[in-house]
Design an enzyme around this catalytic site. Structure first.
Site, short mmCIF file in Angstrom:
data_model
loop_
_atom_site.label_atom_id
_atom_site.label_comp_id
_atom_site.label_asym_id
_atom_site.label_seq_id
_atom_site.Cartn_x
_atom_site.Cartn_y
_atom_site.Cartn_z
N LYS A 60 95.77 91.92 49.56
CA LYS A 60 97.02 92.67 49.85
C LYS A 60 97.80 91.93 50.94
O LYS A 60 97.74 90.71 51.01
CB LYS A 60 96.70 94.11 50.22
CG LYS A 60 95.78 94.77 49.17
CD LYS A 60 95.68 96.26 49.29
CE LYS A 60 94.74 96.78 48.21
NZ LYS A 60 94.67 98.22 48.17
N GLY A 105 91.47 102.48 48.78
CA GLY A 105 91.54 102.49 50.23
C GLY A 105 91.11 103.80 50.88
O GLY A 105 91.33 103.99 52.07
N GLU A 158 92.00 101.27 38.25
CA GLU A 158 91.95 101.66 39.66
C GLU A 158 92.55 103.06 39.83
O GLU A 158 93.78 103.20 39.87
CB GLU A 158 92.74 100.68 40.52
CG GLU A 158 92.27 99.24 40.42
CD GLU A 158 92.68 98.44 41.64
OE1 GLU A 158 91.80 97.96 42.35
OE2 GLU A 158 93.90 98.31 41.89
N SER A 208 87.83 101.39 46.39
CA SER A 208 86.74 101.64 47.34
C SER A 208 85.40 101.05 46.91
O SER A 208 84.34 101.62 47.18
CB SER A 208 86.61 103.14 47.63
OG SER A 208 87.79 103.63 48.24
N HIS A 228 99.85 96.57 40.07
CA HIS A 228 99.01 97.29 41.03
C HIS A 228 99.69 98.60 41.39
O HIS A 228 100.91 98.67 41.46
CB HIS A 228 98.79 96.44 42.28
CG HIS A 228 97.76 97.03 43.20
ND1 HIS A 228 98.05 98.06 44.05
CD2 HIS A 228 96.45 96.77 43.35
CE1 HIS A 228 96.95 98.39 44.71
NE2 HIS A 228 95.96 97.62 44.30
N ASN A 286 91.37 91.37 46.36
CA ASN A 286 92.81 91.57 46.55
C ASN A 286 93.04 91.76 48.05
O ASN A 286 92.77 92.83 48.59
CB ASN A 286 93.25 92.80 45.76
CG ASN A 286 94.69 93.19 46.03
OD1 ASN A 286 95.45 92.43 46.64
ND2 ASN A 286 95.08 94.37 45.57
N GLU A 346 100.19 100.03 44.05
CA GLU A 346 101.10 99.96 45.21
C GLU A 346 102.46 99.39 44.79
O GLU A 346 103.49 99.72 45.37
CB GLU A 346 100.45 99.13 46.33
CG GLU A 346 99.31 99.93 46.99
CD GLU A 346 98.16 99.12 47.55
OE1 GLU A 346 98.31 97.90 47.77
OE2 GLU A 346 97.08 99.71 47.75
P1 PGA Z 1 90.22 99.08 48.00
O1 PGA Z 1 91.48 98.51 47.17
O2 PGA Z 1 89.01 98.31 47.54
O3 PGA Z 1 90.55 98.81 49.44
O4 PGA Z 1 90.11 100.53 47.68
C1 PGA Z 1 91.38 98.15 45.83
C2 PGA Z 1 92.69 97.67 45.29
O5 PGA Z 1 93.74 98.24 45.66
O6 PGA Z 1 92.74 96.71 44.51
#
Ligand code: PGA
Length: 265
Positions: free
Chosen positions: A22, A183, A177, A222, A107, A20, A109
């Site tokens: 983003k 992140g 997640e 992560s 997601h 992803n 976000e």
């Molecule tokens: P990350 O993000 O691997 O940077 O923690 C995962 C995601 O949001 O899909």
């Protein structure tokens, strides 16, 4: 001797490692995706997992051109409607038209920053299916919910309310997640991941029977080359949704390699 149906139910679904990106990546990032496609292609069908990149919408068409059939692509969100007066939005049909075969929906976000509740996520998953895309449906608890011991309640509710009744192992992927792990470099304990994935599997099996056994459940938050193998080896973890570590082909390829090695072991 287990019968064929039992054997099928006991065979874990083939892993998927999805990147992803983003809101990261200009045209200059195309070689990173090409290096992932080359890595997958050089395995010449021998890779025991699937890989996918979900770039920003602007890169889907050029990437589709660059990677061809070597690497599937996904969008990161879609509108529920097919067309219409929705300035700035993109439909699932448009993603498919640009070369995507999947789309991430729900997601955290999007849930947090765009107020997307389960009913909206469900609509988007249905839109994905209408356009022939696989819906990668994200779920996960916040830190507050975790501290209040609500993780399983929240995740079960999100899975139940965001997953269409028409789910199949081909058109739905669930991504667990934990919001606080995204992140941050922090991951849950392996036991915690195992517990949540087992609960999701049980919910899917209760609702969908054999189909629920075969739907892939990814872990995200992560994931990096140094922790991928241990996370991917957990029961009912059928792959990873990778954010930051998917931006560099070397890291992402190492995670794909880890998924392959776990499956081949
Ligand atoms: P990350 O993000 O691997 O940077 O923690 C995962 C995601 O949001 O899909």
């Amino acid at each position: 001797m287990p019968d064929t149906a039992t054997q099928a139910a006991n065979t874990p679904p083939r892993s998927l490692v999805a990147g992803n990106w983003k809101m990261n990546g200009l045209q200059a990032a195309l070689p990173e995706a090409d290096a992932v496609a080359a890595f997958v292609a050089q395995a010449d069908g021998g890779l025991q997992c699937d890989a996918m990149i979900c770039p920003p919408t602007t890169l889907i068409a050029p990437l589709a051109q660059a990677v061809g059939t070597r690497l599937p692509l996904g969008g990161q969100d879609c509108h529920a409607a097919q067309t219409g007066a929705y300035t700035g939005d993109v439909s699932a049909e448009m993603l498919a038209d640009a070369g995507a075969s999947a789309v991430i929906v729900g997601h955290s976000e999007r849930r947090a920053e765009h107020g997307e509740i389960d009913a909206v996520v469900l609509e988007k998953a249905l839109a994905a299916h209408r356009a022939g895309l696989t819906a990668i449906i994200c779920v996960g608890e916040t830190l507050g919910q975790r501290d209040a011991n609500l993780t399983l309640d929240v995740v079960r509710r999100q899975v139940h309310n965001s997953t269409p009744q028409s789910a199949t192992p081909e058109n739905v992927v669930i991504a667990y997640e934990p919001v606080w792990a995204i992140g941050t470099g922090v991951t849950p304990t392996l036991d915690d991941v195992a517990n949540v994935h087992a609960a999701i599997r049980a919910s899917l099996s209760d609702r969908f029977g054999a189909t629920g056994q075969a739907v892939r459940i990814l872990y995200g938050g992560s994931v990096k080359p140094s922790n991928a193998s241990e996370l991917l080896a957990i029961s009912h973890v059928n792959g990873a949704l990778v954010g930051g570590a998917s931006l560099k082909a070397a890291d992402f390829n190492a995670i794909i390699e880890a998924a392959h090695s776990v499956a081949a072991a």
